[in-house]
Scaffold this active site. Structure first.
Site, short mmCIF file in Angstrom:
data_model
loop_
_atom_site.label_atom_id
_atom_site.label_comp_id
_atom_site.label_asym_id
_atom_site.label_seq_id
_atom_site.Cartn_x
_atom_site.Cartn_y
_atom_site.Cartn_z
N ASP A 17 63.74 75.36 8.36
CA ASP A 17 62.96 75.73 7.04
C ASP A 17 63.70 76.07 5.79
O ASP A 17 63.13 76.33 4.76
CB ASP A 17 61.89 77.10 7.54
CG ASP A 17 63.01 78.29 7.68
OD1 ASP A 17 64.07 78.17 8.36
OD2 ASP A 17 62.72 79.12 6.82
N ASP A 65 64.46 81.41 13.36
CA ASP A 65 63.61 82.43 12.37
C ASP A 65 62.85 81.44 11.40
O ASP A 65 63.47 80.56 10.65
CB ASP A 65 64.62 83.27 11.58
CG ASP A 65 65.29 84.38 12.56
OD1 ASP A 65 64.51 84.99 13.52
OD2 ASP A 65 66.50 84.50 12.66
N ASP A 75 65.95 75.34 14.19
CA ASP A 75 66.14 76.51 13.53
C ASP A 75 65.35 77.72 14.43
O ASP A 75 64.15 76.98 14.97
CB ASP A 75 66.21 76.89 12.28
CG ASP A 75 66.41 78.06 11.51
OD1 ASP A 75 67.34 78.66 11.91
OD2 ASP A 75 65.87 78.58 10.79
#
Length: 345
Positions: free
Chosen positions: A228, A32, A30
């Site tokens: 995250d 961001d 990922d």
């Protein structure tokens, strides 16, 4: 031996004998909250990814953010010190465009509520992006872009109420920025949903279209999802039957991890991307509880208790095992606030 998501019902974080770069051929990262936050690289990300690449791991960047085309994301990564090509970036706009292309004829017009990322993804599928219902589109596709405002949302609502199929790139409620957590595409989708009284087909993580797009574009055989967010990255890995690494540089907190249902439990956890480069400690059953490193965690009377000393991430791993086991057995969460405070979380 490394545990795999397809064979293990996860009641504790997994362990590995060697670095994760040895166990997996491709990291599906990922962006961001993992590699960068806004215009800045997250601490340790650049060096960790360089080391992972040197160790032979392929790096692919998989994001639910549909606002920017892969080439722009690749340029941003390269500027940050993470060399990347457009083919290394897979976004939810691409997954959404494939879903739309399966619903409409070749060359059809599609109403876009979003940015350039969606426009280019549609063009790749031979579709024509338009911005008004008056241009007679055959479908609506919606993705995050900071420029989206009331006029674009209203146009989408008009089109959806008229019966056009509606595809959303993702429904993430938040997006990390350099200044903090901001509203994500899910909030914009909710506005159209409320006005149109309909539900979109969602393409991005954690749903199958995004996993399909990622596999088709990377050809990964032993992928590791790195993210995250529990409800997109980790659940997406669970749905795809692949392993995952959760890092705590974005939105997820240790408290949220302790309360995670089965589909939100990562295979591994680490403070940041340095976790790719080291063996993952193993959690074992100890003294009516669970141990990792110098810590032992137990669940007693609806509360997590922690004894010992050592690395605080080992303590969190032990707490996860105690919390998840209790959650599965009793169906209710346990209070981990005191134990987390002892670890400095």
């Amino acid at each position: 031996m490394t545990e795999t998501a397809t064979t293990v019902r996860r009641t504790a974080p997994g362990g590995s004998e060697g670095p994760l770069t040895e166990a997996y051929d491709t990291a599906l990262l990922d962006l961001d909250g993992v590699v960068y936050a806004g215009p800045h690289a997250i601490e340790h990300a650049v060096d960790s990814l360089a080391a992972a690449r040197t160790a032979g791991m392929r790096l692919a960047y998989v994001t639910n953010n549909a606002s920017r085309p892969p080439r722009v994301v690749a340029e941003h990564l390269t500027e940050l010190g993470v060399p990347a090509e457009p083919a290394d970036v897979i976004n939810s706009a691409q997954a959404a465009a494939r879903v739309v292309a399966e619903k409409v004829p070749a060359g059809a017009k599609v109403l876009v509520v979003g940015g350039l990322g969606l426009e280019e993804a549609l063009a790749e599928r031979g579709l024509v992006a338009v911005r008004s219902l008056d241009e007679e589109p055959l479908a609506v596709v919606q993705g995050f872009d900071p420029s989206v405002g009331w006029p674009q949302l209203a146009e989408a609502a008009y089109a959806v109420r008229a019966g056009l199929p509606w595809v959303a790139s993702n429904t993430d409620m938040t997006v990390p920025t350099a200044r903090g957590i901001a509203p994500g595409n899910g909030t914009l989708v909710a506005a159209v949903r409320a006005a149109a009284g309909a539900e979109p087909e969602v393409a991005g993580k954690p749903l199958p279209p995004m996993h399909r797009e990622t596999v088709l574009r990377t050809g990964a055989r032993r992928p590791l999802v790195v993210g995250d967010r529990l409800d997109t990255d980790i659940e997406g890995a669970f749905n795809g039957g692949v392993d995952s690494l959760l890092v705590f540089t974005g939105v997820t907190t240790p408290a949220q991890l302790l309360a995670a249902p089965v589909e939100h439990r990562p295979t591994y956890l680490a403070a940041d991307l340095r976790g790719l480069l080291v063996p993952q400690p193993t959690v074992t059953a100890r003294d009516s509880g669970f141990g990792c490193g110098g810590w032992v965690a137990t669940a007693e009377g609806g509360e997590l208790r922690l004894t010992g000393a050592g690395d605080r991430w080992d303590g969190l791993r032990a707490l996860c095992a105690a919390a998840w086991t209790a959650l599965d057995a009793d169906g209710g969460p346990v209070d981990g606030r005191k134990a987390l405070a002892e670890l400095g979380f």
